[in-house]
Enzyme design. Structure first.
Site, mmCIF file in Angstrom:
data_model
loop_
_atom_site.group_PDB
_atom_site.id
_atom_site.type_symbol
_atom_site.label_atom_id
_atom_site.label_comp_id
_atom_site.label_asym_id
_atom_site.label_seq_id
_atom_site.Cartn_x
_atom_site.Cartn_y
_atom_site.Cartn_z
ATOM 1 N N SER A 164 0.840 -1.211 0.000
ATOM 2 C CA SER A 164 0.000 0.000 0.000
ATOM 3 C C SER A 164 0.874 1.261 0.000
ATOM 4 O O SER A 164 0.525 2.264 -0.624
ATOM 5 C CB SER A 164 -0.970 0.010 1.178
ATOM 6 N N HIS A 221 8.399 3.099 9.559
ATOM 7 C CA HIS A 221 8.065 2.191 10.658
ATOM 8 C C HIS A 221 6.759 2.677 11.297
ATOM 9 O O HIS A 221 6.629 3.863 11.613
ATOM 10 C CB HIS A 221 9.201 2.181 11.691
HETATM 11 C C1 GRF Z 1 3.893 -0.530 6.832
HETATM 12 O O1 GRF Z 1 3.075 -0.414 7.966
HETATM 13 C C2 GRF Z 1 5.282 -0.062 7.129
HETATM 14 O O2 GRF Z 1 5.344 0.902 8.113
HETATM 15 C C3 GRF Z 1 5.965 -1.308 7.613
HETATM 16 O O3 GRF Z 1 5.414 -2.346 6.841
HETATM 17 C C4 GRF Z 1 4.100 -1.985 6.440
HETATM 18 C C5 GRF Z 1 4.024 -2.201 4.952
HETATM 19 O O4 GRF Z 1 2.723 -2.067 4.476
HETATM 20 N N1 GRF Z 1 7.392 -1.188 7.488
HETATM 21 P P1 GRF Z 1 2.451 -2.053 2.906
HETATM 22 O O5 GRF Z 1 3.045 -3.329 2.335
HETATM 23 O O6 GRF Z 1 3.110 -0.832 2.335
HETATM 24 O O7 GRF Z 1 0.959 -2.021 2.766
#
Ligand code: GRF
Length: 214
Positions: A26, A122
């Site tokens: 996402s 993060h």
């Molecule tokens: C996000 O919450 C990011 O902060 C963490 O992993 C998640 C990835 O989500 N490092 P997506 O794959 O971008 O939906």
């Protein structure tokens, strides 16, 4: 050489970047969207995943971005995997790297090669709640404020110099899913902005302190 041509030759090249993602993607989608809207002044040249089925790869293919799946089983050590990754990045002339839900720990050699040129996002306020379950860990702990951290990657996990943090309040009525949704929406707003700042050379790093160049 006439004046115009002279001016043109001085124009600096747009940086090229890669997104590394292992999952849903996402954040990658938000980055693709921002690139299309010219809100990121750099070219997203490559999306890499260590998971064949990562939805992030499907998103990249749909956006006609070059993709690479690297199968970790084909490498005997994480260092070997990262060497292959580095050579792919070199081939694509990648200037900087954006981690977006990338679930592998980068080797020291990799981090050194792209020193101060790797970003991570993060979903908590570091140094609290490091690790892969940060949103859940903060929710279960009962914090009243959590949030998002975007930082440079160094040789320790969830540790490098912090570029930006923004808070998300935890409401009494929150479920984990609702809180997660708000954190992700914040991520999608913040990450493209920080990527653009890095692309434009606007971030200054001194030790652990990151500041904005005017
Ligand atoms: C996000 O919450 C990011 O902060 C963490 O992993 C998640 C990835 O989500 N490092 P997506 O794959 O971008 O939906």
């Amino acid at each position: 050489m006439n004046r115009q041509a002279k001016g043109k030759s001085k124009k600096t090249k747009r940086p090229r970047f890669a997104v590394l993602a292992s999952g849903y993607g996402s954040n990658l989608q938000a980055i693709i969207h921002a690139c299309r809207k010219k809100k990121i002044r750099a070219d997203l040249a490559l999306v890499v995943s260590d998971k064949k089925q990562a939805f992030a790869l499907a998103r990249a293919r749909k956006a006609k971005i070059t993709t690479l799946y690297l199968n970790p089983r084909l490498f005997s050590t994480p260092e070997d995997f990262d060497r292959a990754l580095l050579s792919a990045l070199r081939k694509e002339k990648i200037d900087f790297i954006v981690l977006a839900g990338y679930m592998r720990i980068l080797s020291k050699n990799f981090v050194r090669t792209y020193k101060n040129r790797i970003l991570n996002i993060h979903p908590a306020l570091l140094p609290a709640f490091k690790g892969a379950q940060a949103i859940k860990d903060a929710f279960v702990y009962g914090v009243k404020q959590t949030g998002v951290t975007i930082h440079f990657v160094d040789e320790q996990v969830d540790h490098g110099p912090i570029i930006v943090q923004d808070q998300v309040a935890v409401k009494d009525t929150d479920t984990f899913n609702r809180l997660e949704g708000r954190i992700h929406r914040l991520e999608h707003r913040l990450y493209p902005k920080v990527i653009d700042l890095l692309a434009r050379g606007k971030l200054r790093i001194k030790g652990r302190k990151v500041s904005l160049k005017r």
